[in-house]
Design an enzyme around this catalytic site. Structure first.
Site, PDB file in Angstrom:
ATOM      1  N   ASP A   1       0.863  -1.187   0.000  1.00  0.00           N
ATOM      2  CA  ASP A   1       0.000   0.000   0.000  1.00  0.00           C
ATOM      3  C   ASP A   1       0.906   1.246   0.000  1.00  0.00           C
ATOM      4  OD1 ASP A   1      -2.248   1.597   0.372  1.00  0.00           O
ATOM      5  OD2 ASP A   1      -2.376   1.236   2.524  1.00  0.00           O
TER       6      ASP A   1
ATOM      7  N   GLU B   1       2.699   5.126  -3.858  1.00  0.00           N
ATOM      8  CA  GLU B   1       2.716   6.150  -4.950  1.00  0.00           C
ATOM      9  C   GLU B   1       4.063   6.866  -5.014  1.00  0.00           C
ATOM     10  OE1 GLU B   1       0.367   5.928  -2.542  1.00  0.00           O
ATOM     11  OE2 GLU B   1      -1.013   4.755  -3.771  1.00  0.00           O
TER      12      GLU B   1
ATOM     13  N   ASP C   1      -9.205   4.183  -1.534  1.00  0.00           N
ATOM     14  CA  ASP C   1     -10.109   4.565  -0.445  1.00  0.00           C
ATOM     15  C   ASP C   1     -11.427   5.146  -0.942  1.00  0.00           C
ATOM     16  OD1 ASP C   1      -7.988   3.733   0.993  1.00  0.00           O
ATOM     17  OD2 ASP C   1      -7.354   5.721   1.656  1.00  0.00           O
TER      18      ASP C   1
HETATM   19  C1  NOJ Z   1      -4.587   3.337   2.886  1.00  0.00           C
HETATM   20  C2  NOJ Z   1      -5.245   2.220   2.128  1.00  0.00           C
HETATM   21  O1  NOJ Z   1      -5.826   2.714   0.969  1.00  0.00           O
HETATM   22  C3  NOJ Z   1      -6.250   1.547   3.029  1.00  0.00           C
HETATM   23  O2  NOJ Z   1      -6.855   0.480   2.340  1.00  0.00           O
HETATM   24  C4  NOJ Z   1      -5.566   1.044   4.299  1.00  0.00           C
HETATM   25  O3  NOJ Z   1      -6.521   0.492   5.155  1.00  0.00           O
HETATM   26  C5  NOJ Z   1      -4.871   2.220   4.984  1.00  0.00           C
HETATM   27  N1  NOJ Z   1      -3.949   2.831   4.076  1.00  0.00           N
HETATM   28  C6  NOJ Z   1      -4.131   1.776   6.247  1.00  0.00           C
HETATM   29  O4  NOJ Z   1      -3.109   0.930   5.920  1.00  0.00           O
END
Ligand code: NOJ
Length: 989
Positions: free
Chosen positions: A557, A560, A638
């Site tokens: 995650d 970017e 998200d």
């Molecule tokens: C951002 C991610 O997009 C999300 O899915 C994740 O739960 C959070 N980071 C925490 O790691």
């Protein structure tokens, strides 16, 4: 999430957060902080290139200042080289830009433009920068894995008109590239008709290197007032050439202005698709204002866009600069290979009369304008003619998705966070208690010891191995998150190694870069460095990642990368990577490099395992670039628990599929917020048709595992999950096709029916692989039916009760809450496994059902692909790939082999020899079968008819608009065997 370090929250911050969380319970929607991200006019090179386009459009005497020097042209073995001369309007001086036009064996053409002065290092960097002087020329090292063989057959045509060079190339020499020398432009034709034009509008722009000239300050004499500086109208806008500030950060730009831009026109094409990742419709919108259009270009600059909005050209987490243009029966495309910040403007206009297209195709031209902040101009042109050809050629270059492990295409359960190992075990047990199938449970960042990756919190996860063992009992897996930011804290061996081995990204002064993310102060691993990648890969060894077991897989995650205190929530552009490349040059590749290293780590880790050859890795990534599809799955980040987010997840996933990244999904239920039960139920039904199917939720949300729902919704969700599990053989077959040809797993209408204009804008219904299953998930609150568009005159049948629908046109399909609107197109056969199990691993030896859907012609065909679902043994022939054909003329169903035998074929077939076909369902069975009671089954190799056996068939009349159907139970054939079933026996009645 874009918040400051959670560890540093003061008591008051918690009080404030609690208050905000409470407020959130009553506030339906949250929205993106737009001010954190640049608009085009706030991005120097974007504004300059748009201004350039405007002056071209408004200056009647506009002529592009770029010309190909005819004397420099050479053509050898499918490649044209030469020099393009840019003549400077102000001084008349010229800048030399070497050009290469490559004609590839695949029929793709590639145009690459560089800048001689930067290429040879004949420039000066400002601020004592240690950056590389060249334009970034390594994007292909990451993105391209094949298909670059030059065409032996491409040749310059003798019939070129004066001032042009014509190259004939492509399959059966049907393609032409007509290169006009001055101004430079290229006209790509297929069968003599123009399909793609480069620099037709004269917007080609390569900002050449120049030294900074400080303008002398005007001397002000005593007593004189300072006057406003007088602007020279002809002067270029230098305001962002040498540095650029945004949101309190200043980018030092040691190489000055260096953007590249080009216009690409698709004459006669009304629809363009691609350039993922964005919200909004699959058929891309115009971007220069006007009714229903965007007024910002589509942006590609991978970013952690917190609470992103719907229907927007704003950038998101990943970038695939590949676009297809489509009109009736013709598809073409371009791939803009550049990893820097990129923007794309799209306008459509009435086509200039084109007699050759009269009566066919659209009368609209789509004109696109691409600009990137730095790097080479490197563009690939695909001439189709079908969507399959274009996507196939693009993925031939950038790679096909890895054939996933079987568990990876089943149901995943995630949340931020399962808080202890006992919690995980409890959730696992609850799924079983309620008979809800799932394969994978996920751990978000809280499992770590203080956000130090490759560790476990000793208080909350004291027994990770035991936890994984419990999951393994039912063939389940664990996925743990590992992010690229490494906590900057004493006594953390990983950060010590990162520093001592110099594997982190550097800042512009050449020191290790420090920024903020989940752990607070952090450093970022620089996976552009081969040594850093090898080190990162080594961290996944079981002996290093203590507590990880063979059923643990990975989630990358924030790659970017997300930097909470960085410009636009990412890294400064003047940071330096391995090889001296500035971050600006490589930004959009950053996420790919990390996943690449993780993938390699898992391959190497798995080689340690008993299973010779290892097992296929699973990695989920948030950030991506063209080529990331080779390494695993992505999800759309998200999203929110809103109907609008459920709705837009479909075009997003379809768009990813047609840009080569088929293994895509969205957080089921919505990441932010608490979905009410109808929304959650509908989301599971839609998610059951996402290639990547994972439920996930933010840390502030209420628990929402399906077993927590009231009985009605729980039951409906369980049914949706069972549907996914029953259709897993069809999904796996579709993934196999994607992994061998690059085609999408879920396909939009235009892709399957390229000749049906009415389907070109439809992006809320989709086909599953080549199975003929057409789904239109309900995405509207309170809906009890949906309108499905049928593109052709074929018969379609409701999946659950065989209600018959006939196109072309729109049909209304009942969709009460318990129903996923799903149709079966006549003419197809698809495989299922109908026994409900706790996880897909437990279905390995389950029998199959074949569903034969007879259409207008009375015929049907389809495939099944299966293997052990985990290893690479299929590469040595350990798989089953059968083609089923029901032939109306011979009234028989045959299973024929599509496989290629290898070293491991026999062993696998032996292992599977008891896996039978337990049921054959024939939908739309002929009425003449009414009194039929038997079919005759002959296995391959049976020479005498006496060896055939007769098996009962039962025919059922469909009532009130439903199709008749028939069933053959236990035909006595295996899924891997060759056989023929004869349905022509005379009725006994
Ligand atoms: C951002 C991610 O997009 C999300 O899915 C994740 O739960 C959070 N980071 C925490 O790691």
């Amino acid at each position: 999430m874009n918040a400051a370090n959670v560890n540093r929250f003061s008591k008051w911050t918690y009080v404030f957060l609690l208050f905000t969380a409470l407020c959130c319970l009553f506030t339906p929607a949250v929205s993106v902080k737009k001010e954190n991200f640049k608009t085009c006019s706030q991005s120097g090179f974007c504004k300059r290139n748009r201004d350039y386009a405007d002056s071209a459009a408004t200056t009647s005497s506009w002529s592009s200042p770029y010309a190909l020097d005819p004397a420099s042209i050479k053509f050898d073995k499918g490649q044209l080289t030469g020099n393009v001369i840019k003549t400077l309007a102000t001084t008349g001086q010229s800048v030399r830009l070497p050009i290469t036009i490559s004609f590839l064996e695949s029929g793709t053409a590639r145009v690459t433009l560089d800048e001689e002065k930067r290429q040879t290092g004949d420039i000066e960097l400002r601020h004592g920068s240690k950056a590389r002087k060249e334009r970034y020329n390594e994007a292909e090292k990451w993105a391209i894995v094949g298909g670059t063989q030059l065409s032996a057959g491409a040749a310059i045509s003798k019939g070129s008109e004066t001032g042009t060079t014509k190259v004939i190339y492509g399959p059966m020499s049907k393609f032409e590239a007509i290169i006009s020398h001055s101004p430079l432009s290229i006209d790509f034709k297929r069968d003599g008709v123009t399909q793609v034009l480069l620099n037709e509008r004269g917007l080609l722009n390569m900002e050449h290197w120049r030294p900074k000239v400080d303008k002398p300050a005007k001397e002000i004499k005593e007593g004189e007032e300072a006057s406003e500086p007088v602007e020279d109208p002809a002067a270029e806008d230098e305001s962002t050439w040498w540095d650029e500030s945004f949101g309190g950060n200043t980018d030092s730009k040691p190489k000055g202005p260096e953007s590249v831009a080009l216009d690409v026109t698709f004459p006669g094409y009304e629809h363009v698709y691609g350039v993922a990742e964005h919200t909004g419709p699959l058929s891309l919108r115009q971007t220069r204002g006007g009714d229903g259009n965007f007024d910002e270009p589509y942006r590609l600059y991978n970013a952690d866009v917190f609470e992103y909005e719907m229907n927007s050209p704003m950038t998101l987490y990943g970038s695939i600069p590949f676009m297809q243009a489509h009109k009736k029966d013709s598809t073409v495309g371009v791939f803009w290979l550049n990893a820097a910040e990129t923007w794309i403007d799209i306008v459509k206009s009435k086509s200039a009369a084109n007699p050759l297209s009269l009566g066919i195709g659209s009368e609209t031209d789509t004109k696109t304008h691409w600009f990137s902040e730095s790097g080479l101009l490197d563009v690939f042109v695909f001439l189709g003619p079908t969507p399959k050809d274009v996507v196939g050629a693009f993925t031939g270059l950038t790679g096909y998705t890895q054939l996933p492990q079987h568990f990876a295409i089943a149901h995943h359960q995630c949340r931020w966070n399962y808080v202890t190992d006992e919690d995980v075990k409890d959730v696992d047990r609850k799924f079983d208690k309620f008979n809800i199938p799932y394969d994978v449970i996920w751990l978000d960042i809280e499992y770590t010891d203080g956000k130090k990756y490759f560790t476990w919190d000793p208080m909350t996860f004291p027994k990770p191995i035991e936890m994984q063992e419990q999951l393994d009992e039912h063939e389940r897996k664990l996925v743990a998150i590992i992010d690229p930011h490494i906590k900057n804290e004493a006594n953390y061996p990983i950060v010590d190694e990162l520093k001592s081995k110099d594997f982190a990204t550097h800042n512009k002064d050449g020191n290790i870069y420090e920024g903020w993310c989940w752990p607070g102060s952090s450093h970022w691993v620089d996976c552009f460095s081969p040594a850093a990648r090898a080190w990162w890969a080594s961290l996944f060894q079981y002996k290093k990642f203590l507590g990880s077991a063979h059923n643990l897989w990975l989630w990358n995650d924030m790659n970017e990368p997300s930097v909470f205190n960085g410009p636009e929530t990412t890294m400064p552009k003047d940071n330096l990577h391995h090889g001296g490349w500035e971050h600006r040059d490589v930004h959009n590749l950053n996420g790919l490099t990390l996943v690449n290293a993780t993938f390699d780590g898992l391959v190497a880790r798995n080689k340690e395992e008993e299973k010779a050859g290892g097992v296929r890795p699973f990695v989920l990534t948030r950030s991506f670039y063209a080529g990331s599809q080779r390494m695993g799955a992505m999800w759309t980040g998200d999203n929110q628990a809103e109907w609008s987010h459920l709705k837009e997840s479909l075009p997003m996933i379809l768009s990813l599929g047609v840009t080569g990244f088929p293994f895509a999904g969205a957080d089921v239920g919505g990441f932010f917020g608490n979905p009410e039960k109808e929304l959650l139920t509908r989301w599971y039904q839609a998610g059951a048709f996402y290639p990547f199917f994972r439920a996930h939720a933010h840390i502030d949300t209420r628990r929402r595992e399906p077993y927590l729902l009231p009985e009605v919704e729980r039951g409906i969700i369980t049914q949706a999950l069972r549907l996914r599990y029953a259709l897993l053989p069809t999904w796996y077959t579709a993934f196999h096709a994607a992994s061998t040809s690059g085609e999408p797993v879920v396909k939009p209408m235009y892709y399957v029916h390229p000749g049906d204009e009415k389907g070109f804008s439809i992006d809320d219904q989709m086909y599953l692989g080549s199975s003929g299953l057409l789904v239109k998930p309900v995405t509207q609150e309170g809906a009890t039916s949906v309108d499905i568009y049928l593109p052709d005159g074929e018969k379609y049948f409701d999946y659950s009760d065989y209600t018959q629908h006939k196109g072309p046109g729109h049909v209304e399909v009942e969709a009460p809450l318990e129903k996923v609107p799903l149709l079966m197109r006549g003419g197809h056969i698809f495989p299922r496994r109908d026994r409900p199990r706790r996880s897909s691993g437990l279905m390995k030896y389950d029998p199959f059902t074949l569903v034969i859907v007879l259409g207008n012609a009375g015929d049907a065909e389809g495939d099944v692909y299966l293997d052990d679902g985990e290893s690479y043994d299929y590469e040595q022939g350990a798989y089953i790939h059968r083609h089923f054909k029901y032939d109306a003329e011979t009234v028989s169903l045959t299973s024929t082999d599509l496989s290629m035998a290898g070293k491991k074929t026999k062993a696998y077939l032996d292992e599977m020899k008891s896996v039978r076909v337990e049921k054959i369902i024939i939908v739309n069975a002929p009425a003449s079968w009414k009194h039929k009671s038997e079919v005759r089954v002959a296995e391959e190799g049976a020479s005498k008819s006496s060896e055939a056996k007769d098996v009962p068939l039962k025919w059922f009349a469909g009532e009130s608009g439903k199709a008749d159907w028939a069933v053959v139970r236990n035909p006595g054939v295996t899924i891997g065997g060759g056989w023929k079933i004869d349905f022509s026996l005379d009725s006994k009645a």
